[in-house]
Design a protein around this motif. Structure first.
Motif, PDB file in Angstrom:
ATOM      1  N   LEU A 153       0.836  -1.205   0.000  1.00 19.22           N
ATOM      2  CA  LEU A 153       0.000   0.000   0.000  1.00 19.22           C
ATOM      3  C   LEU A 153       0.867   1.251   0.000  1.00 19.22           C
ATOM      4  CD1 LEU A 153      -2.681   1.571   0.322  1.00 19.22           C
ATOM      5  CD2 LEU A 153      -2.444   1.238   2.803  1.00 19.22           C
ATOM      6  N   ILE A 154       1.880   1.280   0.841  1.00 23.49           N
ATOM      7  CA  ILE A 154       2.776   2.445   0.909  1.00 23.49           C
ATOM      8  C   ILE A 154       3.425   2.700  -0.446  1.00 23.49           C
ATOM      9  CG2 ILE A 154       4.925   3.318   1.908  1.00 23.49           C
ATOM     10  CD1 ILE A 154       2.635   3.456   3.874  1.00 23.49           C
ATOM     11  N   GLY A 155       3.828   1.626  -1.119  1.00 29.88           N
ATOM     12  CA  GLY A 155       4.447   1.783  -2.433  1.00 29.88           C
ATOM     13  C   GLY A 155       3.510   2.418  -3.443  1.00 29.88           C
ATOM     14  N   ILE A 156       2.239   2.024  -3.417  1.00 29.46           N
ATOM     15  CA  ILE A 156       1.261   2.615  -4.338  1.00 29.46           C
ATOM     16  C   ILE A 156       0.988   4.070  -3.971  1.00 29.46           C
ATOM     17  CG2 ILE A 156      -1.114   2.471  -5.181  1.00 29.46           C
ATOM     18  CD1 ILE A 156      -0.963  -0.559  -4.746  1.00 29.46           C
ATOM     19  N   LEU A 157       0.912   4.351  -2.679  1.00 32.93           N
ATOM     20  CA  LEU A 157       0.702   5.740  -2.238  1.00 32.93           C
ATOM     21  C   LEU A 157       1.871   6.631  -2.649  1.00 32.93           C
ATOM     22  CD1 LEU A 157      -0.766   5.083   1.331  1.00 32.93           C
ATOM     23  CD2 LEU A 157      -2.005   5.953  -0.671  1.00 32.93           C
ATOM     24  N   ASP A 163       5.723  13.657  -4.965  1.00 36.28           N
ATOM     25  CA  ASP A 163       6.450  14.805  -4.438  1.00 36.28           C
ATOM     26  C   ASP A 163       6.300  14.958  -2.929  1.00 36.28           C
ATOM     27  OD1 ASP A 163       7.210  15.453  -7.069  1.00 36.28           O
ATOM     28  OD2 ASP A 163       5.352  16.571  -7.384  1.00 36.28           O
ATOM     29  N   TRP A 164       5.666  14.012  -2.302  1.00 31.65           N
ATOM     30  CA  TRP A 164       5.396  14.126  -0.871  1.00 31.65           C
ATOM     31  C   TRP A 164       6.575  13.667  -0.030  1.00 31.65           C
ATOM     32  CZ3 TRP A 164       0.338  13.537   2.053  1.00 31.65           C
ATOM     33  CH2 TRP A 164      -0.668  14.295   1.453  1.00 31.65           C
ATOM     34  N   ALA A 165       6.661  14.248   1.165  1.00 30.45           N
ATOM     35  CA  ALA A 165       7.639  13.772   2.145  1.00 30.45           C
ATOM     36  C   ALA A 165       7.210  12.363   2.572  1.00 30.45           C
ATOM     37  CB  ALA A 165       7.675  14.693   3.355  1.00 30.45           C
ATOM     38  N   GLU A 166       8.164  11.451   2.607  1.00 30.99           N
ATOM     39  CA  GLU A 166       7.859  10.056   2.934  1.00 30.99           C
ATOM     40  C   GLU A 166       7.233   9.925   4.318  1.00 30.99           C
ATOM     41  OE1 GLU A 166      10.176   5.731   2.828  1.00 30.99           O
ATOM     42  OE2 GLU A 166      11.101   7.538   1.993  1.00 30.99           O
ATOM     43  N   GLU A 167       7.663  10.763   5.243  1.00 33.16           N
ATOM     44  CA  GLU A 167       7.114  10.658   6.594  1.00 33.16           C
ATOM     45  C   GLU A 167       5.616  10.961   6.617  1.00 33.16           C
ATOM     46  OE1 GLU A 167       8.188  14.073   9.330  1.00 33.16           O
ATOM     47  OE2 GLU A 167       9.518  14.518   7.634  1.00 33.16           O
ATOM     48  N   ASP A 168       5.147  11.869   5.761  1.00 35.32           N
ATOM     49  CA  ASP A 168       3.724  12.176   5.718  1.00 35.32           C
ATOM     50  C   ASP A 168       2.913  10.987   5.213  1.00 35.32           C
ATOM     51  OD1 ASP A 168       3.830  14.712   6.777  1.00 35.32           O
ATOM     52  OD2 ASP A 168       4.119  15.690   4.846  1.00 35.32           O
ATOM     53  N   ILE A 169       3.476  10.240   4.283  1.00 36.88           N
ATOM     54  CA  ILE A 169       2.790   9.060   3.771  1.00 36.88           C
ATOM     55  C   ILE A 169       2.659   8.010   4.871  1.00 36.88           C
ATOM     56  CG2 ILE A 169       2.937   7.145   2.130  1.00 36.88           C
ATOM     57  CD1 ILE A 169       4.210   9.114   0.142  1.00 36.88           C
ATOM     58  N   SER A 220      -4.859  16.209   3.190  1.00 33.59           N
ATOM     59  CA  SER A 220      -4.707  17.444   3.956  1.00 33.59           C
ATOM     60  C   SER A 220      -3.357  17.525   4.669  1.00 33.59           C
ATOM     61  CB  SER A 220      -5.834  17.558   4.991  1.00 33.59           C
ATOM     62  OG  SER A 220      -5.633  16.653   6.060  1.00 33.59           O
ATOM     63  N   LEU A 221      -2.611  16.409   4.688  1.00 29.53           N
ATOM     64  CA  LEU A 221      -1.315  16.383   5.378  1.00 29.53           C
ATOM     65  C   LEU A 221      -0.201  17.052   4.587  1.00 29.53           C
ATOM     66  CD1 LEU A 221      -1.205  12.736   6.787  1.00 29.53           C
ATOM     67  CD2 LEU A 221      -1.548  14.838   8.095  1.00 29.53           C
ATOM     68  N   ARG A 222      -0.449  17.366   3.338  1.00 27.74           N
ATOM     69  CA  ARG A 222       0.606  17.901   2.474  1.00 27.74           C
ATOM     70  C   ARG A 222       1.276  19.101   3.122  1.00 27.74           C
ATOM     71  NH1 ARG A 222       1.737  18.082  -3.675  1.00 27.74           N
ATOM     72  NH2 ARG A 222       3.887  18.741  -3.507  1.00 27.74           N
ATOM     73  N   GLN A 223       2.592  19.046   3.224  1.00 24.89           N
ATOM     74  CA  GLN A 223       3.364  20.139   3.815  1.00 24.89           C
ATOM     75  C   GLN A 223       3.837  21.099   2.723  1.00 24.89           C
ATOM     76  OE1 GLN A 223       6.511  18.563   6.165  1.00 24.89           O
ATOM     77  NE2 GLN A 223       5.169  17.498   7.591  1.00 24.89           N
ATOM     78  N   GLY A 224       3.927  22.375   3.091  1.00 26.44           N
ATOM     79  CA  GLY A 224       4.471  23.366   2.173  1.00 26.44           C
ATOM     80  C   GLY A 224       3.485  23.853   1.141  1.00 26.44           C
TER      81      GLY A 224
END
Length: 224
Positions: A153-157, A163-169, A220-224
């Protein structure tokens, strides 16, 4: 006077009898663990529910923990395989353009379908898994049986959110699975709060809403 023929009694082999007894033990343990957790159940409790002597429990299991692990594993392998198949299928169908909601539907709905259609045994397992996920013993089993599915699941996300920070995923996944485990617990709290409008065992209603709701929270977690 002619004798009336009687139906022949089918004799079960010893292996069949043992398999049936084992199934009864696992079902009874699942029911009890789902309501009282690992430390609230004894081997004697399980034996009493099955209707056998406690000594028979030790024929099948070394101790309570080995029984607990067997209960977990019995349905975990089914859940894990179905989710992995669903995620593989979704990834192929998405053709390099997956979405967060699509991935969550594959991950969540596939498991919810088991509880919806699987009968009371699967509903007991849902509550069992909810309790197990919040204990050290259960967390270790979650790692063992579900990590490959979670990492898929993480790989698909990551494909959906390049472009997301991995920690947010990872945080997003953590909040999703927390919501799922709370839901599977079927505590009845939402029943009371809503005055019966919502039912904690209405997994059809959960399925209609959870992936969509969690996808919105995830984004909604997207940073920046």
């Amino acid at each position: 006077m002619a004798e009336i023929p009687t139906a022949k009694r089918v004799r079960r082999s010893k292996a069949e009898q043992r398999a049936e007894t084992l199934e009864q033990i696992l079902n009874a343990a699942e029911y009890l663990f789902s309501r009282h957790g690992l430390h609230g159940v004894t081997l004697r409790d399980v034996a009493v529910r099955v209707g056998v002597h406690t000594s028979l429990m030790h024929y099948y299991f070394d101790d309570k923990l080995s029984l607990y692990e067997a209960v977990f594993a019995r349905r975990a392998v089914i859940s894990s395989a179905r989710r992995m198949d669903a995620l593989d299928r979704y990834e192929r169908e998405a053709a390099g353009k997956p979405t967060v909601e699509g991935a969550l539907h594959a991950f969540l709905d596939t498991d919810l379908d088991l509880y919806i259609s699987g009968g009371e045994g699967w509903m007991d397992y849902a509550a069992f898994g909810s309790r197990a996920s919040n204990t050290p013993e259960g967390a270790e089993l979650m790692d063992r049986y579900f990590d490959p599915v979670v990492l898929k699941l993480i790989g698909i996300l990551k494909q959906a959110l390049p472009d997301w920070a991995e920690e947010d995923i990872f945080w997003g996944y953590f909040f999703v699975t927390g919501s799922l485990m709370h839901t599977l617990g079927r505590t009845g709290r939402i029943d009371r709060l809503s005055g019966g409008l919502c039912k904690s065992d209405d997994f059809d209603a959960v399925k209609q809403r959870m992936a969509r709701f969690m996808a919105a929270g995830f984004l909604s977690l997207r940073q920046g």
